[in-house]
Design a protein around this motif. Structure first.
Motif, mmCIF file in Angstrom:
data_model
loop_
_atom_site.group_PDB
_atom_site.id
_atom_site.type_symbol
_atom_site.label_atom_id
_atom_site.label_comp_id
_atom_site.label_asym_id
_atom_site.label_seq_id
_atom_site.Cartn_x
_atom_site.Cartn_y
_atom_site.Cartn_z
ATOM 1 N N PHE A 100 15.146 -25.151 -35.113
ATOM 2 C CA PHE A 100 15.360 -25.390 -33.762
ATOM 3 C C PHE A 100 14.747 -26.607 -33.358
ATOM 4 O O PHE A 100 13.892 -26.852 -33.838
ATOM 5 C CB PHE A 100 14.811 -24.292 -32.830
ATOM 6 C CG PHE A 100 15.230 -22.732 -33.351
ATOM 7 C CD1 PHE A 100 16.297 -22.436 -33.054
ATOM 8 C CD2 PHE A 100 14.422 -21.947 -33.969
ATOM 9 C CE1 PHE A 100 16.925 -21.131 -33.432
ATOM 10 C CE2 PHE A 100 14.601 -20.669 -34.284
ATOM 11 C CZ PHE A 100 16.037 -20.217 -34.086
ATOM 12 N N GLN A 101 15.328 -27.024 -32.146
ATOM 13 C CA GLN A 101 14.741 -28.098 -31.348
ATOM 14 C C GLN A 101 13.195 -27.660 -31.136
ATOM 15 O O GLN A 101 13.295 -26.693 -30.738
ATOM 16 C CB GLN A 101 15.517 -28.434 -30.100
ATOM 17 C CG GLN A 101 15.590 -29.696 -29.685
ATOM 18 C CD GLN A 101 16.773 -29.530 -28.476
ATOM 19 O OE1 GLN A 101 17.740 -28.870 -28.443
ATOM 20 N NE2 GLN A 101 16.693 -30.429 -27.664
ATOM 21 N N ASN A 102 12.510 -28.726 -31.025
ATOM 22 C CA ASN A 102 11.091 -28.212 -30.632
ATOM 23 C C ASN A 102 10.409 -27.223 -31.521
ATOM 24 O O ASN A 102 9.652 -26.387 -30.574
ATOM 25 C CB ASN A 102 11.097 -28.108 -29.014
ATOM 26 C CG ASN A 102 11.298 -29.168 -28.122
ATOM 27 O OD1 ASN A 102 11.032 -30.304 -28.514
ATOM 28 N ND2 ASN A 102 11.711 -28.945 -26.943
ATOM 29 N N GLY A 114 5.036 -33.750 -35.653
ATOM 30 C CA GLY A 114 5.459 -33.758 -37.089
ATOM 31 C C GLY A 114 5.155 -32.599 -38.089
ATOM 32 O O GLY A 114 6.242 -31.986 -38.757
ATOM 33 N N GLU A 115 3.820 -32.134 -38.104
ATOM 34 C CA GLU A 115 3.300 -31.028 -38.638
ATOM 35 C C GLU A 115 4.002 -29.760 -38.309
ATOM 36 O O GLU A 115 4.559 -28.846 -39.087
ATOM 37 C CB GLU A 115 2.171 -30.887 -38.566
ATOM 38 C CG GLU A 115 1.468 -31.956 -39.518
ATOM 39 C CD GLU A 115 -0.350 -32.135 -39.134
ATOM 40 O OE1 GLU A 115 -1.181 -32.412 -39.856
ATOM 41 O OE2 GLU A 115 -0.778 -31.483 -38.048
ATOM 42 N N ALA A 139 8.178 -25.545 -39.175
ATOM 43 C CA ALA A 139 9.431 -24.864 -38.644
ATOM 44 C C ALA A 139 10.406 -24.926 -39.925
ATOM 45 O O ALA A 139 11.147 -23.865 -39.890
ATOM 46 C CB ALA A 139 9.705 -25.473 -37.499
ATOM 47 N N ILE A 140 10.440 -25.888 -40.482
ATOM 48 C CA ILE A 140 11.720 -26.243 -41.757
ATOM 49 C C ILE A 140 11.021 -25.152 -42.833
ATOM 50 O O ILE A 140 11.918 -24.485 -43.255
ATOM 51 C CB ILE A 140 11.309 -27.834 -42.062
ATOM 52 C CG1 ILE A 140 11.904 -28.665 -41.046
ATOM 53 C CG2 ILE A 140 11.893 -27.855 -43.483
ATOM 54 C CD1 ILE A 140 12.144 -29.974 -41.375
ATOM 55 N N ALA A 141 9.777 -25.144 -43.130
ATOM 56 C CA ALA A 141 9.401 -24.325 -44.080
ATOM 57 C C ALA A 141 9.780 -22.744 -43.995
ATOM 58 O O ALA A 141 10.227 -21.994 -44.726
ATOM 59 C CB ALA A 141 7.784 -23.981 -44.028
ATOM 60 N N ARG A 142 9.786 -22.308 -42.231
ATOM 61 C CA ARG A 142 10.131 -21.136 -41.921
ATOM 62 C C ARG A 142 11.445 -20.896 -42.345
ATOM 63 O O ARG A 142 11.926 -19.794 -42.850
ATOM 64 C CB ARG A 142 9.912 -20.869 -40.344
ATOM 65 C CG ARG A 142 10.368 -19.636 -39.903
ATOM 66 C CD ARG A 142 9.839 -19.337 -38.701
ATOM 67 N NE ARG A 142 10.707 -20.406 -37.649
ATOM 68 C CZ ARG A 142 10.309 -20.372 -36.443
ATOM 69 N NH1 ARG A 142 9.547 -19.415 -35.797
ATOM 70 N NH2 ARG A 142 11.070 -21.136 -35.602
ATOM 71 N N ALA A 147 20.544 -26.093 -38.412
ATOM 72 C CA ALA A 147 19.392 -27.097 -37.605
ATOM 73 C C ALA A 147 19.993 -27.653 -36.389
ATOM 74 O O ALA A 147 21.156 -28.109 -36.409
ATOM 75 C CB ALA A 147 18.994 -28.219 -38.653
ATOM 76 N N ASP A 148 19.372 -27.298 -35.217
ATOM 77 C CA ASP A 148 19.702 -27.572 -33.956
ATOM 78 C C ASP A 148 18.829 -28.953 -33.537
ATOM 79 O O ASP A 148 17.717 -28.656 -33.051
ATOM 80 C CB ASP A 148 19.724 -26.442 -32.969
ATOM 81 C CG ASP A 148 19.863 -26.678 -31.615
ATOM 82 O OD1 ASP A 148 20.685 -27.964 -31.341
ATOM 83 O OD2 ASP A 148 19.436 -26.335 -30.630
ATOM 84 N N GLU A 149 19.282 -30.004 -33.412
ATOM 85 C CA GLU A 149 18.446 -31.268 -33.153
ATOM 86 C C GLU A 149 17.177 -31.434 -33.593
ATOM 87 O O GLU A 149 16.206 -31.534 -33.101
ATOM 88 C CB GLU A 149 18.278 -31.452 -31.456
ATOM 89 C CG GLU A 149 19.686 -31.314 -30.795
ATOM 90 C CD GLU A 149 20.284 -32.747 -30.448
ATOM 91 O OE1 GLU A 149 19.765 -33.653 -31.006
ATOM 92 O OE2 GLU A 149 21.424 -32.565 -29.789
ATOM 93 N N PRO A 150 17.245 -31.231 -35.053
ATOM 94 C CA PRO A 150 15.813 -30.909 -35.612
ATOM 95 C C PRO A 150 14.909 -32.414 -35.609
ATOM 96 O O PRO A 150 13.518 -32.288 -35.487
ATOM 97 C CB PRO A 150 15.959 -30.813 -37.112
ATOM 98 C CG PRO A 150 17.211 -31.402 -37.464
ATOM 99 C CD PRO A 150 18.091 -31.164 -35.965
ATOM 100 N N THR A 151 15.354 -33.466 -35.148
ATOM 101 C CA THR A 151 14.649 -34.649 -35.017
ATOM 102 C C THR A 151 14.435 -35.101 -33.522
ATOM 103 O O THR A 151 13.599 -36.076 -33.187
ATOM 104 C CB THR A 151 15.291 -35.833 -35.606
ATOM 105 O OG1 THR A 151 16.551 -36.008 -34.777
ATOM 106 C CG2 THR A 151 15.595 -35.500 -37.080
#
Lengths: 219, 360
Positions: A93-95, A142-143, A148-151, A162-166
């Motif tokens: 998710f975003q944030n 960033g961490e 969240a990516i690991a999840r 992925a919703d606006e991951p950056t």
């Protein structure tokens, strides 16, 4: 073409906007294969989020069919959707949207029942092994996004959404994040769909679509 | 459960405040519970602790031993009928004073047969002998400075009474009891009032009731206690306050959690989005409420027990374990019921809001 992980065909979704019906998705087709990272871009309100919600089994389309790993899912009951989300889909998710009261590794072990050793390994790959026992409040932006990516990777779901991951990251960290998703898709043969505003990362994705007036156009 | 506990400990400051309120309010509930039983005993313990199962009173006595009287013929019949399973009981409110002082002290005389089964157990001194002029006092009189072997005086008749023993936990209508023999009782009556008519007020029966004696009424011990002046009104009032306070505390927990969970809608949305079932989310909420309520109840119970031990004997405070358990279990149950409002709300949260940033 490789195995199709996400197949959306003839998706129609409209919302009541005042007294009018506004058609957000107008017969949209999208097919994403294994080992592929796809980006969907477009202005705000163009229906990107709705598309992602339908792909993520959180919203039902008015018309059309969704298939995940070749299995039609849009007609299944709500309870089955929850189970499918847990087992077949990894969300970013975003944030970040981590739970504030769980440590980084508990986000995976407690919430998803992931194995602890595997979680540590995954954290090592993503370069966050040192933060496993910290709470989100103690982590940098960033961490947090990497946890969240690991999840999203933890359950070995074949589909990653992925919703606006950056969105909340600087350009360097944003690139790193997209690279991680790309690597996961390519190496582990998963399908990834990323909704983004970020033009700078589009060179990393395999295909780009543009959402405009309810239509999805390949770029 | 694990998730529930992790959140409680992570946000411990917030939940500690809730817990403190729960502990204080439950302490108040238990305090009232102790007061209900304490006051109840202050009115009735003299009767309650008797080994009698029933009482035979004269007709039209309205279940009050003080206003009852039995004719000699009736008493004789009862004696024949029950033998040693009956014993006479006279009750009279009066005053007594220390020999050296004019200060009158409230007392309820119980006139009994020293050889019958109503003779009280003494923890200091001896029992009443067959003769006149002896008295056994409730230990509350010790707080007034009366000691074993002292002589006290019945205020209206001036009859001198020697304190031969002390007994515990004997009150009647908020006044401590003094046991005298029926003969002493009558002697005081005759000296105090020339019109005194010697008659047995009532007869206590141990065991089952036998044939009915004409012109008398028999009542169980519970009926006699219920009819004591003030007993029912006091018990009902305080019991009502106690249960109302218990219910309010449980609802307050429900409201706290409702507000706390309203602020966590985003978290619940995320949990649902990544595939946590509504059952598991609901279970988390209910177990948090259970933990807060049960822990609060346990701590309040500990505090009330400690206070009960610290209070002076003259304070009408008495915790009955069974009553405490009932109110605590009811409290935890009502708390869980009130948490269902939060569950109902959380069940309706739409996970789709997480994507697209609607929750930001």
């Amino acid at each position: 073409m490789s195995e199709t992980i996400l197949g959306m065909s003839g998706i129609v979704k409209s919302y009541a906007d005042g007294e009018e019906q506004r058609c957000v998705l107008d017969h949209v087709n999208l097919s994403v294969g294994a080992g592929e990272l796809v980006a969907v871009v477009g202005p705000s309100g163009s229906g990107k989020s709705t598309l992602l919600n339908i792909a993520g089994m959180m919203l039902s389309p008015d018309e059309g069919d969704v298939a995940i790993c070749g299995r039609a899912v849009s007609h299944l009951p709500q309870r089955a959707w929850t189970k499918l989300r847990r087992e077949q889909i990894g969300f970013i998710f975003q944030n970040h949207q981590l739970l504030p009261y769980l440590t980084a590794e508990e986000q995976l072990t407690v919430m998803l029942g992931a194995d602890r050793t595997a979680t540590r390994e995954l954290f090592g790959e993503l370069g966050i092994a040192n933060v496993a026992t910290k709470h989100p409040a103690q982590l940098s932006g960033g961490e947090r996004q990497r946890v969240a990516i690991a999840r999203a990777f933890a359950t070995n779901a074949r589909l990653i959404l992925a919703d606006e991951p950056t969105a909340s990251l600087d350009s360097e960290r944003g690139r790193q994040v997209v690279q991680m998703i790309r690597q996961e898709a390519h190496q582990r043969n998963k399908a990834a769909v990323m909704v983004t505003h970020d033009q700078r990362v589009l060179d990393l994705v395999d295909r780009v679509f543009r959402m405009e007036d309810g239509k999805l156009i390949a770029v | 459960m694990r998730l529930a506990w992790k959140e409680l400990t992570y946000n411990w400051k917030k939940y500690l405040l809730v817990e403190i309120i729960v502990i204080l309010m439950m302490f108040m509930v238990l305090f009232l519970s102790g007061l209900v039983s304490g006051l109840g005993r202050a009115v009735s313990s003299g009767i309650e602790t008797m080994d009698a199962s029933a009482f035979v009173l004269g007709k039209d006595s309205e279940k009050l031993i003080t206003v009852s009287s039995l004719t000699d013929a009736q008493y004789k019949k009862l004696q024949d009928e029950y033998g040693s399973r009956q014993t006479p009981l006279d009750i009279q409110r009066a005053y007594l004073q220390k020999a050296s002082s004019d200060k009158k002290i409230d007392v309820t005389y119980f006139g009994i047969d020293p050889a019958g089964f109503l003779a009280p157990k003494t923890y200091a001194g001896t029992g009443l002998s067959a003769g006149k002029g002896e008295v056994i006092l409730d230990d509350a009189f010790q707080d007034k400075g009366i000691k074993l072997g002292d002589t006290v005086e019945d205020s209206s008749s001036g009859v001198k009474l020697k304190v031969v023993g002390f007994t515990k936990d004997k009150m009647y209508g908020h006044v401590s009891v003094a046991y005298v023999s029926v003969d002493t009782f009558d002697a005081m009556g005759e000296r105090g009032n020339p019109m005194y008519q010697k008659a047995v007020h009532a007869v206590a029966i141990s065991g089952r009731l036998a044939a009915h004696v004409k012109g008398t009424e028999s009542y169980t011990k519970a009926q006699i206690v219920e009819a004591l002046p003030g007993y029912k009104a006091e018990q009902m009032t305080i019991t009502m306050v106690e249960w109302l306070l218990m219910a309010i505390t449980a609802v307050i927990i429900g409201v706290f959690f409702f507000v706390i969970n309203m602020q966590k809608e985003q978290e619940f949305g995320v949990m649902k989005a990544i595939g946590t079932s509504t059952a598991k989310v609901s279970c988390t909420i209910v177990s948090q409420v259970f933990l807060i309520a049960a822990l609060g109840a346990a701590i309040a119970c500990g505090l009330a027990t400690a206070m009960s031990a610290a209070l002076p004997a003259s304070m009408p405070f008495y915790l009955v374990p069974a009553q405490v358990a009932v109110v605590l279990v009811a409290f935890v149950a009502v708390s869980i019921l009130s948490s269902l409002a939060s569950v109902a709300r959380v069940a309706r949260i739409d996970p789709a809001k997480v994507i697209g940033g609607d929750f930001q």
